[in-house]
Enzyme design. Structure first.
Site, mmCIF file in Angstrom:
data_model
loop_
_atom_site.group_PDB
_atom_site.id
_atom_site.type_symbol
_atom_site.label_atom_id
_atom_site.label_comp_id
_atom_site.label_asym_id
_atom_site.label_seq_id
_atom_site.Cartn_x
_atom_site.Cartn_y
_atom_site.Cartn_z
ATOM 1 N N LYS A 1 56.428 26.357 -45.903
ATOM 2 C CA LYS A 1 57.354 26.490 -44.780
ATOM 3 C C LYS A 1 57.091 25.403 -43.749
ATOM 4 C CE LYS A 1 57.482 28.618 -40.852
ATOM 5 N NZ LYS A 1 58.241 27.582 -40.116
ATOM 6 N N GLU B 1 43.805 25.481 -39.851
ATOM 7 C CA GLU B 1 43.474 24.302 -39.050
ATOM 8 C C GLU B 1 44.244 24.474 -37.760
ATOM 9 O OE1 GLU B 1 43.670 21.339 -37.055
ATOM 10 O OE2 GLU B 1 44.873 20.376 -38.607
ATOM 11 N N CYS C 1 46.110 17.517 -33.009
ATOM 12 C CA CYS C 1 45.164 18.623 -32.828
ATOM 13 C C CYS C 1 43.776 18.104 -32.471
ATOM 14 C CB CYS C 1 45.129 19.498 -34.068
ATOM 15 S SG CYS C 1 45.004 18.560 -35.568
ATOM 16 N N GLU D 1 44.402 23.825 -24.536
ATOM 17 C CA GLU D 1 45.043 22.719 -25.248
ATOM 18 C C GLU D 1 46.439 22.490 -24.667
ATOM 19 O OE1 GLU D 1 46.277 23.403 -29.401
ATOM 20 O OE2 GLU D 1 45.440 21.444 -29.878
HETATM 21 P P1 NAD Z 1 52.810 27.382 -34.002
HETATM 22 O O1 NAD Z 1 51.414 27.620 -34.333
HETATM 23 O O2 NAD Z 1 53.568 28.513 -33.415
HETATM 24 O O3 NAD Z 1 53.639 26.914 -35.303
HETATM 25 C C1 NAD Z 1 53.073 26.285 -36.423
HETATM 26 C C2 NAD Z 1 53.734 26.822 -37.682
HETATM 27 O O4 NAD Z 1 53.512 28.229 -37.789
HETATM 28 C C3 NAD Z 1 55.260 26.650 -37.712
HETATM 29 O O5 NAD Z 1 55.675 26.379 -39.023
HETATM 30 C C4 NAD Z 1 55.750 28.015 -37.279
HETATM 31 O O6 NAD Z 1 57.047 28.308 -37.706
HETATM 32 C C5 NAD Z 1 54.730 28.927 -37.949
HETATM 33 N N1 NAD Z 1 54.620 30.256 -37.342
HETATM 34 C C6 NAD Z 1 54.800 30.593 -36.043
HETATM 35 N N2 NAD Z 1 54.589 31.925 -35.871
HETATM 36 C C7 NAD Z 1 54.265 32.429 -37.077
HETATM 37 C C8 NAD Z 1 53.925 33.726 -37.547
HETATM 38 N N3 NAD Z 1 53.876 34.773 -36.722
HETATM 39 N N4 NAD Z 1 53.638 33.895 -38.856
HETATM 40 C C9 NAD Z 1 53.666 32.855 -39.710
HETATM 41 N N5 NAD Z 1 53.986 31.587 -39.323
HETATM 42 C C10 NAD Z 1 54.286 31.379 -38.027
HETATM 43 O O7 NAD Z 1 52.855 26.141 -33.096
HETATM 44 P P2 NAD Z 1 54.054 25.661 -32.122
HETATM 45 O O8 NAD Z 1 54.735 26.810 -31.458
HETATM 46 O O9 NAD Z 1 54.900 24.755 -32.888
HETATM 47 O O10 NAD Z 1 53.233 24.865 -31.040
HETATM 48 C C11 NAD Z 1 52.546 25.578 -30.036
HETATM 49 C C12 NAD Z 1 51.210 24.970 -29.782
HETATM 50 O O11 NAD Z 1 50.472 24.932 -30.996
HETATM 51 C C13 NAD Z 1 51.204 23.538 -29.349
HETATM 52 O O12 NAD Z 1 51.456 23.371 -28.021
HETATM 53 C C14 NAD Z 1 49.828 23.121 -29.724
HETATM 54 O O13 NAD Z 1 48.917 23.533 -28.763
HETATM 55 C C15 NAD Z 1 49.583 23.857 -30.979
HETATM 56 N N6 NAD Z 1 49.809 23.053 -32.195
HETATM 57 C C16 NAD Z 1 48.724 22.632 -32.854
HETATM 58 C C17 NAD Z 1 48.888 21.868 -33.986
HETATM 59 C C18 NAD Z 1 47.712 21.395 -34.755
HETATM 60 O O14 NAD Z 1 47.859 20.500 -35.568
HETATM 61 N N7 NAD Z 1 46.552 21.967 -34.566
HETATM 62 C C19 NAD Z 1 50.135 21.526 -34.444
HETATM 63 C C20 NAD Z 1 51.255 22.000 -33.745
HETATM 64 C C21 NAD Z 1 51.054 22.775 -32.626
#
Ligand code: NAD
Length: 502
Positions: free
Chosen positions: A191, A266, A300, A402
């Protein structure tokens, strides 16, 4: 969207025919989970609308992946043949890398030169690296009772793997996860992030042509709470691998416990960069800049806490601000001289601005930036000036949380012991950097920092051959390198009796 394709003309003039369905069993089909409309973060225009997957679609994809996992066409394929298919897919992506980079820049906002020369190179080298591993994954023989008994181990795939990825490196994150999973013989339901659904659809077109049997790779765009949750909770998925925020990682971990899925996470970071007074100041300022301002700060491992020995604090700050002024050109990501494009979405843009407010309200001092950049194009888009705060204390939100944007704090320390304590004063433990000319100190500090990775006199190095991952609340498990294979294989022990009679 009727024929599940859309003709697009990108801002750089490239004509692209993009599939818009979800990809199951080597075919694009319409998803039943509504649609996702991708927004160009440079000017807030709509790029394309694609299908999202429902929980039922997830179930269909999992059934396809399970069937493929058990089918002899995949299960009994030699590692060499599996590797050959992966090499072929990489070659097909290579032939289309300008289009893939265009889609990532358009959708994500990262500079085109970065998407093409960094992200796409990483995608190709990662798939090829793991293609090379596919026929080198083997167990060992253990003599137990010599002449009478021995044991051997088999390295076997885990099964059907869900892979949930973020938007900051759309295709590269896909490659990091697909490479080792496929090399080990798993099947996958991936996904992508709803913020960047496009480039992976273009890449998926070449899966069948490369020779993957149907159901081995399934790609389902969709929303986290629906599609992502359906994956994490599905009873016939054996593993979930996730990259994203720590909060979502914790939620997935909890959900995945329903059938005790194997997990790799991660997650977030608040990585420190330590500047000792014997460093090469000019080089340090340049690396510190790259460490937080590249990829719009959306990394990240971004070194977002710059800790500087107090004796050189003023000199460092002056040099750092100068590098920002001369290097950090914020603008149209398709322009060749742009260093920093827009933040990926309005939500991320507002999140960064909210942290600028938090820094000010908590009494920190804005050293530079701290405002949106509105003079790009017609004033729309999610651009933010590179932002640095000083006068920050360790209890402030801007020190602890973060931000995920072009935003860092620069904080003084007195001694080496002080620097290590401050570096480790975080719930995270992903990247870290140490700048010093003292080789003994460099390794001493590297040993003591609580992080999955340490860069000595550098920042953000990442290589497909080197393990990547975090400690503390930055994650569980490792990606990349040989360590990345461990996340996608399990060891079976077979005991053999060749002559011990009872
Ligand atoms: P997120 O963690 O919500 O999303 C990452 C992935 O998880 C997306 O594909 C999303 O659709 C999926 N997801 C979200 N909720 C889920 C659930 N309940 N069950 C299963 N999958 C789910 O991240 P975001 O909202 O895109 O970004 C928010 C914050 O996350 C950013 O501000 C940053 O701090 C952090 N972030 C970190 C990384 C990293 O590489 N470590 C990458 C993106 C975002």
């Amino acid at each position: 969207m009727a024929d599940l394709k859309v003709d697009l003309i990108a801002p750089n003039g490239r004509k692209i025919t993009l599939p818009t369905g979800i990809f199951i069993n080597n075919e694009f089909v319409k998803g039943n989970g509504g649609t996702i409309t991708s927004i160009n973060p440079t000017d807030e225009s709509e790029i394309a609308t694609v299908s999202a997957a429902s929980a039922d679609d997830v179930d269909t994809a999992v059934k396809a992946a399970r069937k493929a996992f058990n089918d002899p066409s995949w299960r009994e394929m030699s590692g060499t043949d599996r590797g050959a298919i992966m090499f072929k897919w990489a070659d097909l992506l290579d032939a289309n890398k300008e289009t893939l980079a265009t889609l990532d820049t358009w959708d994500n906002g990262k500079p085109y030169q970065v998407a093409l020369n960094e992200d796409l190179n990483e995608v190709l080298s990662c798939i090829r690296y793991y293609a090379g591993w596919a026929d080198k994954i083997q167990g060992e023989t253990i003599p137990t009772t010599p002449g009478k008994k021995f044991a051997y181990t088999l390295k076997q795939p885990i099964g059907v793997c869900a892979q949930i990825i973020p938007w900051n490196y759309p295709l590269a994150m896909a490659a990091w996860k697909l490479g080792p999973a496929l090399a080990c013989g798993n099947t996958v339901v991936m996904k992508p992030a709803e913020q960047t659904p496009l480039s992976i659809l273009f890449a998926a077109q070449f899966i069948k042509e490369a020779g993957f049997p149907p159901g081995v790779i399934n790609i389902l765009n969709g929303y986290g709470k629906e599609t992502g949750h359906a994956l994490a909770s599905h009873l016939d998925i054996d593993k979930v691998a996730f990259t994203g925020s720590t909060a979502t990682g914790k939620a997935i971990m909890k959900t995945a416990s329903v059938n005790m899925k194997n997990i790799t996470l991660e997650t977030g970071g608040k990585s420190p960069l330590l500047v000792f007074d014997d460093c090469d100041l000019e080089q340090t300022a340049k690396w510190a800049h790259l460490g937080i301002m590249s990829n719009q700060g959306q990394i990240c491992t971004a070194t977002s806490r710059v800790l500087v020995q107090e004796t050189i604090m003023d000199k460092f700050l002056e040099e750092f601000k100068e590098v920002i002024k001369t290097t950090s050109k914020v603008g149209d990501p398709f322009a060749d001289d742009t260093y920093q494009g827009p933040q990926v979405t309005k939500q991320q843009y507002e999140r960064v601005l909210s942290y600028i407010e938090a820094g000010k309200n908590d009494g920190a001092t804005l050293a530079t930036g701290g405002v949106p950049k509105k003079d790009v194009g017609d004033g729309k888009g999610f651009f933010i000036e590179p932002t640095v705060f000083t006068g920050v204390t360790e209890d402030m939100r801007v020190y602890q949380e973060e931000v995920f944007g072009p935003f860092c704090v620069v904080v003084p320390f007195k001694s080496e012991e002080d620097a290590i304590r401050m570096a480790n004063n975080t719930t995270y433990g992903l990247g870290s950097a140490v700048f010093t000319q003292d080789v003994n100190r460099a390794h001493r500090v590297a040993d003591r920092i609580e992080a999955g990775m340490v860069w000595i006199n550098s920042s953000q190095d990442s290589d497909v051959r080197v393990p990547f991952g975090g400690v503390k609340q930055s994650g569980i498990g490792r990606e990349l390198g040989e360590a990345g294979l461990a996340a996608y294989s399990q060891t079976k022990a077979v005991h053999v009796n060749i002559g011990l009679k009872l």
